[in-house]
Scaffold this motif. Sequence first.
Motif, PDB file in Angstrom:
ATOM      1  N   SER A 176       0.853  -1.188   0.000  1.00  0.00           N
ATOM      2  CA  SER A 176       0.000   0.000   0.000  1.00  0.00           C
ATOM      3  C   SER A 176       0.888   1.237   0.000  1.00  0.00           C
ATOM      4  N   ARG A 178       1.286   3.703   1.965  1.00  0.00           N
ATOM      5  CA  ARG A 178       1.955   4.086   3.212  1.00  0.00           C
ATOM      6  C   ARG A 178       3.161   3.206   3.525  1.00  0.00           C
ATOM      7  N   ASP A 192       2.667   0.500  -5.759  1.00  0.00           N
ATOM      8  CA  ASP A 192       1.412   0.642  -5.019  1.00  0.00           C
ATOM      9  C   ASP A 192       0.365  -0.210  -5.726  1.00  0.00           C
ATOM     10  N   TYR A 193      -0.072  -1.292  -5.068  1.00  0.00           N
ATOM     11  CA  TYR A 193      -0.996  -2.218  -5.726  1.00  0.00           C
ATOM     12  C   TYR A 193      -2.387  -1.613  -5.943  1.00  0.00           C
ATOM     13  N   ARG A 194      -2.654  -0.480  -5.293  1.00  0.00           N
ATOM     14  CA  ARG A 194      -3.965   0.154  -5.470  1.00  0.00           C
ATOM     15  C   ARG A 194      -3.957   1.193  -6.586  1.00  0.00           C
ATOM     16  N   GLY A 329       0.056  -2.782   7.619  1.00  0.00           N
ATOM     17  CA  GLY A 329       1.038  -1.728   7.451  1.00  0.00           C
ATOM     18  C   GLY A 329       2.092  -1.619   8.521  1.00  0.00           C
TER      19      GLY A 329
END
Length: 338
Positions: A176, A178, A192-194, A329
Amino acid sequence: MPWQRITIRRFGGPEVLELETVDAVPEPRRGEVRVKVLAAGVGFTDTFIRRGRYPGFKGPLPFTPGYELVGTVETTGPGATRFAPGQRVAELCVTGGYAQLAIRPERDLVRVPEDLDPAEAVCIPLAYLTAYQMLVRCCQLGRGARILVIGASGTVGTALLDLARDMGLSAIGTASARNLDVVRRLGAEAIDYREGDFVDRVRSRGGVDAAFDAIGGAHFKRSFACLRAGGRLVGYGSQTMATGDEGLLAAAVGLLRLKTWEILPSLFGGRSATFYSITARRKEHHGEHVTDMEALFGLLRERRIHPVVVERLPLSRAREAHERIASGGLGGKIVLVP
């Protein structure tokens, strides 16, 4: 002498973790030793066990959780001769680690160098051993090979990146937003996989020689698509099933795909796949399990690997540790210090 442990009497959320005081000191039976626990690792797998969703453990209740421990031998039972009182040991125990004292089978214990930090050493039996065996036993990768680590900021993910750096591998890690800095600090390219499709981004870089995926289910297909010719996917979990995001059928389909890719690589450009289970491998290759863990303790002594311990907490804060794992996270491992 009273001692403490965490007890689970029913499966459920973090609230089922109870701190219990026990009056009687347990005595080891034949082939067992009593260990004074110095550090107990807390991991994602512990949360699955707590919820009753882990295939490898369904009870009986009550029980003490804790998949891995490092401690000092206090006393030995009849026939237990490999270790003497005062020696430091580690074990992949599956349950029993969240305690001040633990009775463990001597056969499964591995010697730990006395000069290692117990909190760093307890990162070895599950996370680092999983990563090491997937890289070394499941894949044959030469220096410069490229790997993809899904969920690279988790405990196994960071271990994979740490070991890859030591082995001279190039790594890409998904996380993610963060946690991208965690991935970069370990020398990997962070995605960032999103944000967009990571498959397209990995393939635009020429693909990878190996991919490591614990998400499972339908996600295995995406990771497999990132492989270049001759590449290998290693699945080592089914997090979507464990968290309830996918059902048993989706998990089964994912495993069926892995098996198909494993037995018919010629149909997929030489790309193949396998499923890795640390407990199954220990049962089938016990000697390998011991030698691999000893090799990792050696790397830790030489400071060639650097486990990330984000916090050390007392047993009384085990619930908090599970809550923090659920929020994700962490970028490393929480360790209970009984």
